[in-house]
Design a protein around this motif. Structure first.
Motif, PDB file in Angstrom:
ATOM      1  N   LYS A  36     -12.104  -2.377  -4.183  1.00  0.00           N
ATOM      2  CA  LYS A  36     -12.671  -1.034  -3.999  1.00  0.00           C
ATOM      3  C   LYS A  36     -11.623  -0.031  -3.508  1.00  0.00           C
ATOM      4  CE  LYS A  36     -17.346  -2.725  -3.048  1.00  0.00           C
ATOM      5  NZ  LYS A  36     -17.057  -4.120  -3.415  1.00  0.00           N
ATOM      6  N   ARG A  37     -10.461  -0.078  -4.152  1.00  0.00           N
ATOM      7  CA  ARG A  37      -9.376   0.854  -3.843  1.00  0.00           C
ATOM      8  C   ARG A  37      -8.733   1.292  -5.142  1.00  0.00           C
ATOM      9  NH1 ARG A  37      -6.956  -0.066   1.216  1.00  0.00           N
ATOM     10  NH2 ARG A  37      -5.492   1.591   0.641  1.00  0.00           N
ATOM     11  N   GLN A  38      -8.087   2.460  -5.111  1.00  0.00           N
ATOM     12  CA  GLN A  38      -7.313   2.892  -6.268  1.00  0.00           C
ATOM     13  C   GLN A  38      -6.055   2.041  -6.385  1.00  0.00           C
ATOM     14  OE1 GLN A  38      -6.951   7.219  -5.482  1.00  0.00           O
ATOM     15  NE2 GLN A  38      -7.942   7.468  -7.472  1.00  0.00           N
ATOM     16  N   LEU A  39      -5.583   1.868  -7.622  1.00  0.00           N
ATOM     17  CA  LEU A  39      -4.436   1.005  -7.863  1.00  0.00           C
ATOM     18  C   LEU A  39      -3.241   1.809  -8.355  1.00  0.00           C
ATOM     19  CD1 LEU A  39      -6.096  -1.967  -9.798  1.00  0.00           C
ATOM     20  CD2 LEU A  39      -5.852  -1.658  -7.330  1.00  0.00           C
ATOM     21  N   LYS A  40      -2.067   1.297  -8.039  1.00  0.00           N
ATOM     22  CA  LYS A  40      -0.820   1.752  -8.637  1.00  0.00           C
ATOM     23  C   LYS A  40      -0.203   0.538  -9.307  1.00  0.00           C
ATOM     24  CE  LYS A  40       2.651   4.391  -9.627  1.00  0.00           C
ATOM     25  NZ  LYS A  40       2.507   5.533 -10.542  1.00  0.00           N
ATOM     26  N   VAL A  41      -0.189   0.535 -10.643  1.00  0.00           N
ATOM     27  CA  VAL A  41       0.252  -0.635 -11.396  1.00  0.00           C
ATOM     28  C   VAL A  41       1.751  -0.557 -11.680  1.00  0.00           C
ATOM     29  CG1 VAL A  41       0.012  -1.916 -13.547  1.00  0.00           C
ATOM     30  CG2 VAL A  41      -2.015  -0.989 -12.421  1.00  0.00           C
ATOM     31  N   VAL A  42       2.457  -1.671 -11.393  1.00  0.00           N
ATOM     32  CA  VAL A  42       3.852  -1.825 -11.786  1.00  0.00           C
ATOM     33  C   VAL A  42       3.934  -3.096 -12.606  1.00  0.00           C
ATOM     34  CG1 VAL A  42       4.754  -0.599  -9.782  1.00  0.00           C
ATOM     35  CG2 VAL A  42       4.456  -3.069  -9.679  1.00  0.00           C
ATOM     36  N   ILE A  43       5.045  -3.291 -13.283  1.00  0.00           N
ATOM     37  CA  ILE A  43       5.197  -4.472 -14.126  1.00  0.00           C
ATOM     38  C   ILE A  43       6.274  -5.382 -13.554  1.00  0.00           C
ATOM     39  CG2 ILE A  43       6.875  -3.387 -15.681  1.00  0.00           C
ATOM     40  CD1 ILE A  43       5.559  -4.964 -17.984  1.00  0.00           C
ATOM     41  N   SER A  44       6.005  -6.692 -13.582  1.00  0.00           N
ATOM     42  CA  SER A  44       6.976  -7.703 -13.161  1.00  0.00           C
ATOM     43  C   SER A  44       6.906  -8.860 -14.143  1.00  0.00           C
ATOM     44  CB  SER A  44       6.676  -8.207 -11.742  1.00  0.00           C
ATOM     45  OG  SER A  44       6.757  -7.163 -10.795  1.00  0.00           O
ATOM     46  N   GLU A  94       0.843  -1.188   0.000  1.00  0.00           N
ATOM     47  CA  GLU A  94       0.000   0.000   0.000  1.00  0.00           C
ATOM     48  C   GLU A  94       0.882   1.242   0.000  1.00  0.00           C
ATOM     49  OE1 GLU A  94      -3.849   1.658   2.544  1.00  0.00           O
ATOM     50  OE2 GLU A  94      -2.680  -0.070   3.239  1.00  0.00           O
ATOM     51  N   VAL A  95       0.606   2.191  -0.903  1.00  0.00           N
ATOM     52  CA  VAL A  95       1.368   3.436  -1.015  1.00  0.00           C
ATOM     53  C   VAL A  95       0.405   4.580  -1.301  1.00  0.00           C
ATOM     54  CG1 VAL A  95       3.055   4.702  -2.385  1.00  0.00           C
ATOM     55  CG2 VAL A  95       3.486   2.332  -1.790  1.00  0.00           C
ATOM     56  N   ASP A  96       0.483   5.628  -0.488  1.00  0.00           N
ATOM     57  CA  ASP A  96      -0.350   6.818  -0.714  1.00  0.00           C
ATOM     58  C   ASP A  96      -1.817   6.455  -0.894  1.00  0.00           C
ATOM     59  OD1 ASP A  96       1.936   8.354  -0.560  1.00  0.00           O
ATOM     60  OD2 ASP A  96       2.274   8.302  -2.733  1.00  0.00           O
ATOM     61  N   ASP A  97      -2.306   5.558  -0.042  1.00  0.00           N
ATOM     62  CA  ASP A  97      -3.695   5.106  -0.057  1.00  0.00           C
ATOM     63  C   ASP A  97      -4.061   4.378  -1.345  1.00  0.00           C
ATOM     64  OD1 ASP A  97      -6.015   4.822   1.456  1.00  0.00           O
ATOM     65  OD2 ASP A  97      -7.022   6.437   0.374  1.00  0.00           O
ATOM     66  N   LYS A  98      -3.069   3.882  -2.053  1.00  0.00           N
ATOM     67  CA  LYS A  98      -3.307   3.070  -3.253  1.00  0.00           C
ATOM     68  C   LYS A  98      -2.702   1.683  -3.052  1.00  0.00           C
ATOM     69  CE  LYS A  98      -3.240   6.960  -6.530  1.00  0.00           C
ATOM     70  NZ  LYS A  98      -2.584   7.522  -7.727  1.00  0.00           N
ATOM     71  N   ILE A  99      -3.310   0.690  -3.666  1.00  0.00           N
ATOM     72  CA  ILE A  99      -2.784  -0.666  -3.618  1.00  0.00           C
ATOM     73  C   ILE A  99      -1.832  -0.866  -4.795  1.00  0.00           C
ATOM     74  CG2 ILE A  99      -3.348  -3.128  -3.712  1.00  0.00           C
ATOM     75  CD1 ILE A  99      -4.212  -1.770  -1.144  1.00  0.00           C
ATOM     76  N   VAL A 100      -0.601  -1.237  -4.502  1.00  0.00           N
ATOM     77  CA  VAL A 100       0.390  -1.486  -5.549  1.00  0.00           C
ATOM     78  C   VAL A 100       0.198  -2.907  -6.061  1.00  0.00           C
ATOM     79  CG1 VAL A 100       2.833  -1.539  -6.137  1.00  0.00           C
ATOM     80  CG2 VAL A 100       2.005   0.065  -4.412  1.00  0.00           C
ATOM     81  N   VAL A 101       0.003  -3.046  -7.374  1.00  0.00           N
ATOM     82  CA  VAL A 101      -0.243  -4.347  -7.990  1.00  0.00           C
ATOM     83  C   VAL A 101       0.797  -4.588  -9.070  1.00  0.00           C
ATOM     84  CG1 VAL A 101      -1.873  -5.784  -9.269  1.00  0.00           C
ATOM     85  CG2 VAL A 101      -2.711  -4.199  -7.524  1.00  0.00           C
ATOM     86  N   ALA A 102       1.509  -5.706  -8.963  1.00  0.00           N
ATOM     87  CA  ALA A 102       2.476  -6.098  -9.994  1.00  0.00           C
ATOM     88  C   ALA A 102       1.756  -6.959 -11.022  1.00  0.00           C
ATOM     89  CB  ALA A 102       3.628  -6.869  -9.366  1.00  0.00           C
ATOM     90  N   MET A 103       1.844  -6.546 -12.297  1.00  0.00           N
ATOM     91  CA  MET A 103       1.152  -7.247 -13.376  1.00  0.00           C
ATOM     92  C   MET A 103       2.146  -7.629 -14.465  1.00  0.00           C
ATOM     93  SD  MET A 103      -2.246  -4.822 -13.750  1.00  0.00           S
ATOM     94  CE  MET A 103      -3.016  -5.964 -14.914  1.00  0.00           C
ATOM     95  N   ALA A 104       1.893  -8.780 -15.079  1.00  0.00           N
ATOM     96  CA  ALA A 104       2.703  -9.162 -16.229  1.00  0.00           C
ATOM     97  C   ALA A 104       2.246  -8.401 -17.470  1.00  0.00           C
ATOM     98  CB  ALA A 104       2.609 -10.669 -16.462  1.00  0.00           C
ATOM     99  N   ASP A 105       0.975  -7.996 -17.493  1.00  0.00           N
ATOM    100  CA  ASP A 105       0.412  -7.260 -18.640  1.00  0.00           C
ATOM    101  C   ASP A 105      -0.342  -6.032 -18.130  1.00  0.00           C
ATOM    102  OD1 ASP A 105      -0.653  -6.333 -20.962  1.00  0.00           O
ATOM    103  OD2 ASP A 105      -1.992  -8.048 -21.312  1.00  0.00           O
ATOM    104  N   PRO A 106       0.342  -4.893 -17.978  1.00  0.00           N
ATOM    105  CA  PRO A 106      -0.317  -3.684 -17.464  1.00  0.00           C
ATOM    106  C   PRO A 106      -1.381  -3.127 -18.405  1.00  0.00           C
ATOM    107  CG  PRO A 106       2.087  -3.516 -17.341  1.00  0.00           C
ATOM    108  CD  PRO A 106       1.771  -4.678 -18.213  1.00  0.00           C
TER     109      PRO A 106
END
Length: 607
Positions: free
Chosen positions: A153-161, A127-139
């Motif tokens: 039911k939260r805002q997301l911050k998408v990163v790639i892995s 969790e960062v800045d009230d957002k859930i960080v999600v690692a995706m293979a396909d953003p």
């Protein structure tokens, strides 16, 4: 637990790590490109692909469909990491390496259903800045982003892995024993955990802890997690060892002790007291050894735990032996006998009288083999009685006796009483002295089948040991039916198993000729998350059989030594532990290192 400044993430440049809490649009970008530049052109410009390779990949993409990155992976033109890094640069999305699973916030990660994580190849990180960080293979997968946004039911911050690292993370988050270990670490290291622990020990005396402190929620939680982790890790024993200024917790997994997360120093007394309370031991007695027993429920089944404490100079050391009842319900077919040896073992068990001995050091699986034999023999028409120290597993339909030396109830006394109880089959947990052997021989001579364990290095040396104890050779020759020696070797992890070449020196020690080695394929485990990077997962037995045929009986009566008896057994086709280990190595089940470290070659042992 939100991700903090200590949780690091690699940028697409790979030059430095940045905290997940700093995932923002002002992070440095590698080599800005025009928005309309194609992904393939980027790969060519970076020297990852030639123009010809790109054209070939595009042709395959037109024929088979799918994203270009997926095609390149199928064609093995690029690695998973290369594709992911290039895609991160192309999309201006941060790249997160998931090589350190302990940095994942398990509470956040497990808030997302496993089915969704697997379906879209993604994992929640923190969790960062009230957002859930999600690692995706396909953003670019908008359906996946919409699905998890609606779910949590939260805002997301998408990163790639990379997809490979995400799949590994999913396995560890939802199924790995690292879950309990991380929770233990959180309990000890987080601020909330430290505050809870402080409340436990604030009134505890320096030399110990009372039962009230041992019933505080953090202590109960720590012990529960410790036992749960032990069961999920397939540990056979848990060692809790006080040191001068700390406590060490180690678990024996596949025969090897591994360090685990210890509690805080001030929590030590409360943890020990909690275990002693659960085991029905005297928490006030810290000067004398004690034994106890407790039962836990893990993975949907009841697990018995045998507990032993001994006083050391820094406090009590406790060892908990995990007794999974599933081990007591194994059949002979599940032990790993070669087909011919299994037939011989069953034939020996079908004899109406005689002695069968299973020999080997502590922890070599002797009890498991004997319990499997009892399961094979169990019959409502038979009176089966055991005398053990201790009774490790309860078996329905069998009379089991626990010896109690403190009241002079030993093996010999129990056996004499058993012989007056009209037994058909008797199991002696361990032969320790001449008196026990003599009663076992008497039982065999009077028409009973006797099973027992013994501590010797191999099968022929058991005969020498019996004679050294003062047993007449003719009595051994007339009552022994079978001696089985066994050891446990670690099994190669199937998830990271790969071929390996053996050095000439190792081949020589294994007695494998160079010509034979060229035709064989040897394996080892390179290490992965599933096996804790050891290359091994689980163990399998290796066996040596010594069947008492007429020739062997004659050799015993005439006083032949164990070397001569061993040679005669080899001529009859009965290999030793070393040969059994080689067979399993050639099948790809274990490694050369395991065989050499667990067994000995007879020419060396005879020198």
């Amino acid at each position: 637990m939100a991700i903090d400044e200590g949780d690091r993430m690699k940028s697409t440049q790979g030059a430095s790590n940045a905290p997940v809490s700093e995932i923002k649009s002002d992070l440095p970008r590698p080599n800005p490109l025009k928005p309309d530049q194609l992904f393939g052109e980027l790969l060519v410009s970076k020297g990852l692909l030639s123009r010809e390779e790109l054209m070939k990949a595009l042709d395959v993409q037109r024929e088979q469909g799918g994203r270009l990155g997926e095609v390149l992976l199928r064609l093995e033109m690029l690695s998973d990491e290369d594709v992911t890094l290039a895609m991160a640069e192309h999309l201006s999305v941060e790249y997160l390496r998931l090589d350190d699973i302990s940095k994942i916030d398990l509470n956040v990660a497990r808030g997302l259903p496993e089915a969704i994580a697997k379906r879209f190849c993604l994992v929640a990180i923190g969790e960062v800045d009230d957002k859930i960080v999600v690692a995706m293979a396909d953003p670019l997968n908008i359906i996946a982003i919409d699905t998890i946004t609606l779910k949590i039911k939260r805002q997301l911050k998408v990163v790639i892995s990379s997809s490979q690292e995400i799949r590994r993370a999913i396995e560890m988050v939802y199924h790995g024993s690292d879950v309990e270990e991380q929770q233990l670490r959180d309990l000890v290291e987080t601020e909330d955990g430290r505050e809870d622990l402080a409340s436990v020990i604030q009134d505890a005396p320096e030399e110990g802890v009372d039962s009230e402190a041992a019933t505080k929620a953090p202590v109960i939680h720590f012990v529960d997690l410790l036992l749960s982790q032990a069961v999920k890790s397939r540990a056979s024993d848990v060692h809790i060892e006080p040191q001068e200024k700390s406590m060490v917790i180690r678990m024996r997994i596949d025969g090897i002790l591994r360090d685990m997360v210890p509690p805080a120093r001030k929590m030590q007394a409360a943890v020990l007291a909690r275990i002693k309370i659960l085991s029905d031991m005297d928490i006030a007695e810290r000067r004398l050894p004690q034994d106890g027993r407790l039962k836990v429920k893990a993975s949907g089944r009841d697990i018995d735990v045998r507990v032993s404490s001994i006083p050391t100079i820094y406090g009590e050391k406790i060892v908990m032996r995990i007794l999974d009842s599933a081990a007591a319900n194994r059949g002979l077919d599940e032990l790993g006998f070669e087909e011919k040896r299994l037939t011989e073992f069953k034939a020996a068990l079908s004899q109406p009288h005689g002695i069968i001995v299973v020999t080997g050091p502590t922890g070599s699986g002797k009890s498991t083999t004997l319990y499997a034999a009892l399961n094979y023999l169990r019959d409502p028409t038979e009176n089966i009685t055991t005398v053990e120290d201790p009774v490790e597993y309860r078996l329905a339909g069998i009379n089991q006796i626990q010896i109690k030396p403190e009241i002079n109830l030993d093996f010999a006394i129990c056996l004499r009483a058993i012989l007056r109880q009209d037994p058909d089959i008797i199991l002696i947990g361990e032969i320790r002295d001449k008196e026990t052997v003599e009663i076992a021989i008497k039982a065999a001579l009077t028409g009973h089948l006797v099973l027992s364990t013994f501590h010797t290095n191999d099968a022929p040396s058991a005969i020498s040991r019996f004679i050294y104890m003062g047993i007449e050779p003719y009595l051994l020759a007339s009552t022994l039916n079978l001696i089985v020696a066994q050891r446990l070797v670690r099994r190669i992890c199937e998830k990271c198993k790969e071929p390996v070449e053996l050095s000439p020196e190792i081949l020589k020690r294994l007695k494998i000729e160079p010509g034979e080695a060229k035709k064989a394929v040897f394996h080892h485990g390179k290490g992965c998350s599933a096996c804790g990077n050891t290359g091994y997962k689980g163990r399998l037995p290796i066996f040596e059989f010594l069947v008492m045929n007429s020739d062997i009986r004659e050799m015993i009566i005439t006083g032949k030594n164990e070397r001569e008896i061993r040679a005669a057994a080899r001529q009859k086709g009965y290999g030793g532990l070393f040969e059994s280990g080689i067979v399993n190595m050639m099948k790809g089940l274990t490694t050369a290192e395991e065989v050499l470290s667990t067994t000995f070659t007879e020419d060396i042992g005879a020198e």
